[in-house]
Structure formats: C-alpha cells, structure tokens
Design an enzyme around this catalytic site. Structure first.
Site, short mmCIF file in Angstrom:
data_model
loop_
_atom_site.label_atom_id
_atom_site.label_comp_id
_atom_site.label_asym_id
_atom_site.label_seq_id
_atom_site.Cartn_x
_atom_site.Cartn_y
_atom_site.Cartn_z
CB SER A 9 -0.92 0.01 1.21
OG SER A 9 -1.85 -1.05 1.12
NE ARG A 10 0.44 5.72 -4.52
CZ ARG A 10 -0.66 5.37 -5.18
NH1 ARG A 10 -1.83 5.68 -4.72
NH2 ARG A 10 -0.57 4.70 -6.30
#
Length: 192
Positions: A9-10
C-alpha cells in the site's frame, strides 16, 4: 509460465522484499510489483499483467489481499485470469485454481459473495419500502422549498426574469428552474 504479483500500500512503510522472495521461491519467472492501495482501481502493473496473461500461465500472489481488498474486485480479477485461460495461486491461503479443489473453492467464494449482495439488496429494498410507507422523503433533500418554486414560476410567467436570472437568485442551475416551470405547466395549476 508462473507470473507473480506483489503489492504494498502506498505510504504504508511496507517492504516488498518478503513478497518478492516468496514469489521467487515459488518459481515465478516474472514478477510485477507496485505500490498502490488494494482498493485503487488504477493499478497499472496489475492491468498490464492481466493483459499479458496467456493460456497455461499461472498468476501467483503471496496473499489474496495483495490482489484486492474487496471480494467483488477479487472475483472480477479472477474472472479475467480465467478468461485468459490462466490459473491462479495464492501461497498463504493455499488456493490453486489449477486444481479441481481450488476451482471449487473459488466457486464457493463467488457463491457466498453473490448471496451476500442479494441479502444486502433485499434489506435495502425492505428499508426503502418501510420508509415510503411511513411517509418519509427518500433521496436527496430538495434544493427549493415550495414557496421558492412558486416564486420562480411567478417570476418567469410574469416576465420578470429569465431562467438564468432565477437560477442565479435561488442558487440553482438553469435546468432546475426549467424543470420547476415545466412541472408547473404540466400540472395545469394557475400561478399565483
């Protein structure tokens, strides 16, 4: 060909190394990796991977949640894999659609997801019907009160303004003003 997909996930301060190592140990000849939310529809690496799948390929992920965060999105993605004539394997959950048991497992997951959607839809429809019977207004709150609609009709019918002018006065779109006037004219009621 065994093809891996790894995702973090960013901004989550995660590391791809463990996923990449696991996919390499699983025999993946090519690995697509990216930093994107699982809920994000714009995952270019996954999109490219799915476009390049060929019959006989197997898409491998470390865990199901690396492929998608929602069951419906997961099932759509797996349908694309199946349409390409490829298989799917999740290492952690031990799901492998190249086997009969793995295909059965995915069909069961899909059936439960469909059942859940139907139950949600049924409860929503029952709630809406109950609200209608109770006389509650459903949907968005109207922009204009009845008195404002009447004033718009008077203004337009008496030639004291244009739809654009009335729209500016009442902070609505010109289309809304035109709908109000059209509804009044259809009702056949005289303006006050």
């Amino acid at each position: 060909m065994l093809i891996g997909y790894a995702r973090i996930s960013r901004g989550d301060h995660q590391d791809l190394a463990a996923q990449l190592r696991t996919l390499s140990e699983a025999g993946c000849e090519k690995v697509y990796d990216e930093e994107a939310s699982g809920a994000d529809a714009a995952r270019p690496q996954l999109k490219e991977l799915l476009a390049r799948l060929e019959p006989g390929d197997v898409l491998i992920v470390w865990k199901l949640d690396r492929l998608s965060r929602s069951l419906s999105d997961l099932l759509l993605t797996l349908a694309k894999v199946e349409a390409a004539g490829a298989g799917f394997r999740s290492i952690t959950e031990a799901i492998d659609t190249t086997t009969a048991a793995g295909r059965l497992m995915m069909h069961m997951i899909g059936a439960f997801a469909e059942f859940e959607r139907a139950m949600i839809r049924e409860r929503t429809m029952q709630g809406l019907e109950t609200a209608r019977r109770a006389g509650r207004h459903l949907g968005r709150k109207p922009k204009l009160k009845p008195s404002q609609k009447a004033e718009i009709v008077r203004m337009i019918e008496d030639g004291r303004g244009t739809p654009a002018h009335a729209a500016g006065l009442f902070n609505v779109s010109k289309a809304t003003v035109k709908r109000v006037v059209a509804a009044h004219r259809l009702s056949g009621a005289p303006h006050e």
